[in-house]
Design an enzyme around this catalytic site. Structure first.
Site, PDB file in Angstrom:
ATOM      1  N   SER A 273       0.851  -1.185   0.000  1.00  0.00           N
ATOM      2  CA  SER A 273       0.000   0.000   0.000  1.00  0.00           C
ATOM      3  C   SER A 273       0.889   1.239   0.000  1.00  0.00           C
ATOM      4  O   SER A 273       1.952   1.248   0.613  1.00  0.00           O
ATOM      5  CB  SER A 273      -0.896   0.006   1.238  1.00  0.00           C
ATOM      6  OG  SER A 273      -1.500   1.263   1.432  1.00  0.00           O
ATOM      7  N   LYS A 279       0.048  -3.542   5.104  1.00  0.00           N
ATOM      8  CA  LYS A 279      -0.922  -4.279   4.292  1.00  0.00           C
ATOM      9  C   LYS A 279      -0.261  -5.222   3.290  1.00  0.00           C
ATOM     10  O   LYS A 279       0.798  -4.936   2.748  1.00  0.00           O
ATOM     11  CB  LYS A 279      -1.839  -3.307   3.539  1.00  0.00           C
ATOM     12  CG  LYS A 279      -2.758  -2.498   4.437  1.00  0.00           C
ATOM     13  CD  LYS A 279      -3.798  -1.768   3.620  1.00  0.00           C
ATOM     14  CE  LYS A 279      -4.822  -2.736   3.041  1.00  0.00           C
ATOM     15  NZ  LYS A 279      -5.828  -2.054   2.217  1.00  0.00           N
ATOM     16  N   ARG A 312     -24.064  -7.093 -45.283  1.00  0.00           N
ATOM     17  CA  ARG A 312     -22.849  -6.524 -44.696  1.00  0.00           C
ATOM     18  C   ARG A 312     -23.207  -5.638 -43.517  1.00  0.00           C
ATOM     19  O   ARG A 312     -24.127  -4.822 -43.611  1.00  0.00           O
ATOM     20  CB  ARG A 312     -22.062  -5.688 -45.727  1.00  0.00           C
ATOM     21  CG  ARG A 312     -20.728  -5.144 -45.220  1.00  0.00           C
ATOM     22  CD  ARG A 312     -19.644  -6.237 -45.163  1.00  0.00           C
ATOM     23  NE  ARG A 312     -19.084  -6.458 -46.497  1.00  0.00           N
ATOM     24  CZ  ARG A 312     -19.341  -7.546 -47.235  1.00  0.00           C
ATOM     25  NH1 ARG A 312     -20.147  -8.491 -46.778  1.00  0.00           N
ATOM     26  NH2 ARG A 312     -18.797  -7.691 -48.420  1.00  0.00           N
TER      27      ARG A 312
END
Length: 445
Positions: A273, A279, A312
């Site tokens: 982090s 973290k 098409r």
């Protein structure tokens, strides 16, 4: 452009390297050479025409910038490709080039050629992830953990059977993708309005022969505005994305600090982090889920473009190209990350055991009531089991201890048998046998 930082991290770098603009030009040249070769073999073109066309196309350096500008004017890249190729050919070969073809024939087929090795790479990644999943299943066939419904603790399962669910989910998607890769990548060849104008009865034979030369499937009919082949491919890609996303969703939930039953592979520099050094974020799962969400959007675009007018597409065909390639490259990138996740997944059985005991064993109320019913009757058993849940939760006492504190239970039930009955690790149902069943199926794929 923003692609480098915002799109490419979720895609396969190998896939991106093999699908550059020059690769598309090369694929269109391969299609034209194959077409000329088979037409020459059938006597439609003079002897030597195909070799002459091939020599020129292999040597010619196409002006990519000019081609990009003219794509805006013509609507697709095959038009300026054919224009530049014809300009490079000697006069005697110009009439033999692009005979009976239209721009959609060349571009659709070239895209199939670009996609084929990418799908093969995806199938290889799926095989490797399947093998890694089988290893996890064997290791954890009897590793108990809590099963959760509506995000709440329910009853015990094993981690092995959770992996088995992931693996079989992906295996079903793998079978769909394999079927498309092996039999659903079709040559496109129909000419201006899809009926091989100017070739007559030989048109279908040319179509079949060019498909065989290129290693593509030959369609029953040209598919200029029948986009079922694209929808089949899109469906298979989306099925893989759903399977991948299911793994990533479950793993990310199990990595939460309060759950901590698994961890993503420990990779230096990954998962950090910018503001919270403690973290360890599940970044692989984030990549997988981001790729899957983008694929769902790309597939929706392909579906919305599926019904095309007359002979098409007017914008619908054009809307397919980028989403189709992006979806495949996102799938390939996600599968590369999935292999990394499964091969390095850290499993924490001791935490799983701890989480099973969070309610003091109260998640075992259902088997406890069944066990007690034989001795106490169904109504009394249900009442005692339910009251013990509340006591166990409120007083933070072991569920078995609370049950055995009831005089009626203590008098009529063997304590050891009751403790075994409410041991979450012993109440795993058919989990090990489901794992065995899945292993038997996956190992013969």
């Amino acid at each position: 452009m923003y692609d480098t930082l915002l799109r490419h991290p979720f895609m396969s770098s190998a896939g991106r390297s093999a699908t550059q603009a020059r690769d598309l030009i090369e694929a269109m040249a391969v299609v034209e050479i194959a077409l000329a070769s088979e037409q020459e073999a059938l006597g439609i073109l003079p002897t030597g025409a195909a070799d002459g066309i091939e020599r020129v196309l292999r040597a010619h350096v196409f002006d990519l910038e000019s081609m990009a500008q003219e794509t805006v004017l013509g609507g697709n890249a095959a038009i300026p490709f054919v224009k530049q190729a014809k300009a490079a050919l000697p006069d005697e070969l110009k009439g033999s080039f692009h005979r009976g073809a239209t721009s959609q024939d060349i571009l659709d087929t070239a895209l199939m050629l670009l996609l084929k090795p990418r799908l093969e790479a995806c199938l290889t990644h799926l095989k490797h992830s399947r093998e890694a999943g089988c290893v996890l299943m064997r290791m954890h066939a009897r590793t108990p953990m809590v099963g959760r419904t509506l995000m709440q603790q329910a009853l015990p399962i094993t981690f092995g059977v959770k992996v088995a669910q992931w693996a079989e989910n992906l295996a079903q998607a793998e079978r769909r993708l394999k079927d498309v890769a092996e039999t659903g990548l079709y040559l496109q060849f129909g000419g201006a309005v899809g009926v091989h104008s100017g070739l007559g009865a030989q048109g279908l034979e040319v179509m079949d022969r060019v498909a065989a030369r290129l290693g593509l499937a030959s369609p029953l009919l040209p598919w200029h505005t029948n986009r079922q082949p694209i929808l089949a491919l899109a469906g298979a890609i989306d099925a893989v994305a759903v399977g991948v996303e299911k793994v990533a969703l479950d793993v990310s939930l199990l990595t939460q600090s309060e759950v901590a039953e698994v961890s993503e592979p420990a990779v230096a520099g990954a998962g950090g982090s910018s503001s919270m050094p403690h973290k360890r974020n599940p970044v692989i799962c984030a990549r997988l889920r981001a790729a899957a969400r983008q694929i769902h959007g790309q597939v929706a675009t392909l579906s919305h473009a599926g019904a095309q007018p007359l002979e098409r597409g007017l914008g619908e065909w054009h809307a397919e190209w980028a989403p189709m390639l992006d979806a495949v490259l996102l799938m390939e990138g996600a599968l590369e990350s999935l292999v990394e996740l499964w091969e390095g997944l850290e499993v924490h059985p001791e935490t799983m055991r701890h989480n099973l005991a969070l309610t003091g064993g109260a998640i075992m109320a259902e088997p406890a009531a069944r066990f007690l019913a034989d001795a106490l009757g169904a109504d009394a058993a249900q009442r005692i089991a339910k009251e013990a849940v509340e006591t166990s939760r409120r007083e933070r006492r072991d569920y078995a201890d609370v049950l055995l504190a009831d005089e009626e239970v203590a008098r009529q039930v063997d304590a050891q048998d009751l403790r075994a009955c409410v041991d979450p690790g012993l109440y795993i149902g058919s989990s090990p046998w489901q794992v065995e069943r899945v292993l038997d199926a996956l190992e013969v794929m």
